[in-house]
Write a protein that holds these residues in place. Sequence first.
Motif, PDB file in Angstrom:
ATOM      1  N   ARG A 104      22.418 -22.374  14.493  1.00  0.00           N
ATOM      2  CA  ARG A 104      22.052 -22.815  12.951  1.00  0.00           C
ATOM      3  C   ARG A 104      22.682 -22.227  12.151  1.00  0.00           C
ATOM      4  O   ARG A 104      22.941 -22.753  11.122  1.00  0.00           O
ATOM      5  CB  ARG A 104      20.475 -23.125  12.185  1.00  0.00           C
ATOM      6  N   ALA A 105      22.577 -20.793  11.955  1.00  0.00           N
ATOM      7  CA  ALA A 105      23.794 -19.923  10.558  1.00  0.00           C
ATOM      8  C   ALA A 105      25.551 -20.542  10.659  1.00  0.00           C
ATOM      9  O   ALA A 105      25.500 -20.685   9.632  1.00  0.00           O
ATOM     10  CB  ALA A 105      22.783 -18.763  11.114  1.00  0.00           C
ATOM     11  N   ALA A 106      25.064 -20.635  12.265  1.00  0.00           N
ATOM     12  CA  ALA A 106      26.821 -20.093  12.639  1.00  0.00           C
ATOM     13  C   ALA A 106      27.185 -21.738  12.310  1.00  0.00           C
ATOM     14  O   ALA A 106      27.882 -22.090  11.657  1.00  0.00           O
ATOM     15  CB  ALA A 106      26.563 -20.600  14.201  1.00  0.00           C
ATOM     16  N   THR A 107      26.296 -22.384  12.754  1.00  0.00           N
ATOM     17  CA  THR A 107      26.600 -23.736  12.098  1.00  0.00           C
ATOM     18  C   THR A 107      26.888 -24.162   9.994  1.00  0.00           C
ATOM     19  O   THR A 107      27.554 -24.776   9.611  1.00  0.00           O
ATOM     20  CB  THR A 107      25.699 -25.728  12.847  1.00  0.00           C
ATOM     21  N   LEU A 108      25.844 -23.496   9.558  1.00  0.00           N
ATOM     22  CA  LEU A 108      26.014 -23.762   8.255  1.00  0.00           C
ATOM     23  C   LEU A 108      27.357 -22.616   7.629  1.00  0.00           C
ATOM     24  O   LEU A 108      27.841 -23.265   6.585  1.00  0.00           O
ATOM     25  CB  LEU A 108      24.722 -23.084   7.426  1.00  0.00           C
TER      26      LEU A 108
END
Length: 229
Positions: A104-108
């Motif tokens: 999720r962090a990389a996506t954001l």
Amino acid sequence: MSNPDSFIDEVTEEVRRDRLFALFRKYGWIGLVVVLGIVGGAGWTEWQRAQATAKAEAFGDAVLDALDLGAPAERVAALGTIPADGEQAAVLRLLLASDPVGDRAATLTALEALAADESQPPSYRDLAVLRRVVVAGADLPLAERRAALDPIAAPGRPYRTMALEQLAYLLVEEGRDAEAITALTALISDQEAPGGVRSRAQEMIVALGGDPAAAEAAPAPEAAADDAG
């Protein structure tokens, strides 16, 4: 008189011819350059078109091959090795940001980078902003999410109806159910709304205690405006 006149005419014509030949010898190269420029320009344009087509096909094949891989980590790694620039780079960033469950962090981070990249087409940047709001959810303050969605919901923007859908959900989050039902009802009758948006709007209206049948029976905003006129 006819013979001298004829002779003078012939001499005059010869002088004119000599002048034309002289002008042609002096300036004829300009016309040749123009012709060569036109022919060369057409050839260059066709070559560029062929190069762009080949590049797009190669990019598409590489993306499909990467997406066919089994594990998410393998897909991300394969996508990251695909050379891309311009609009292709924007597409690749969106694909790399398509696994919020896995990372999720990389996506954001990827979505934020694309949304802030002014060299990319506005449509891709709008989509990145929209997806970032959806992925981040309640981790972003409600006011910040609304501020991000409002410009995308403006008339003429490509993801207008999707942004309006998310804005309606923010109303639900605030407990303003009646206003949310009104917004979702408008979406159902919006001719630009995709089928998926309309379907989700109907389901949410039911969940909020509204009547989607009434929304379907109501005239579209454009039609109502025409009737009023």
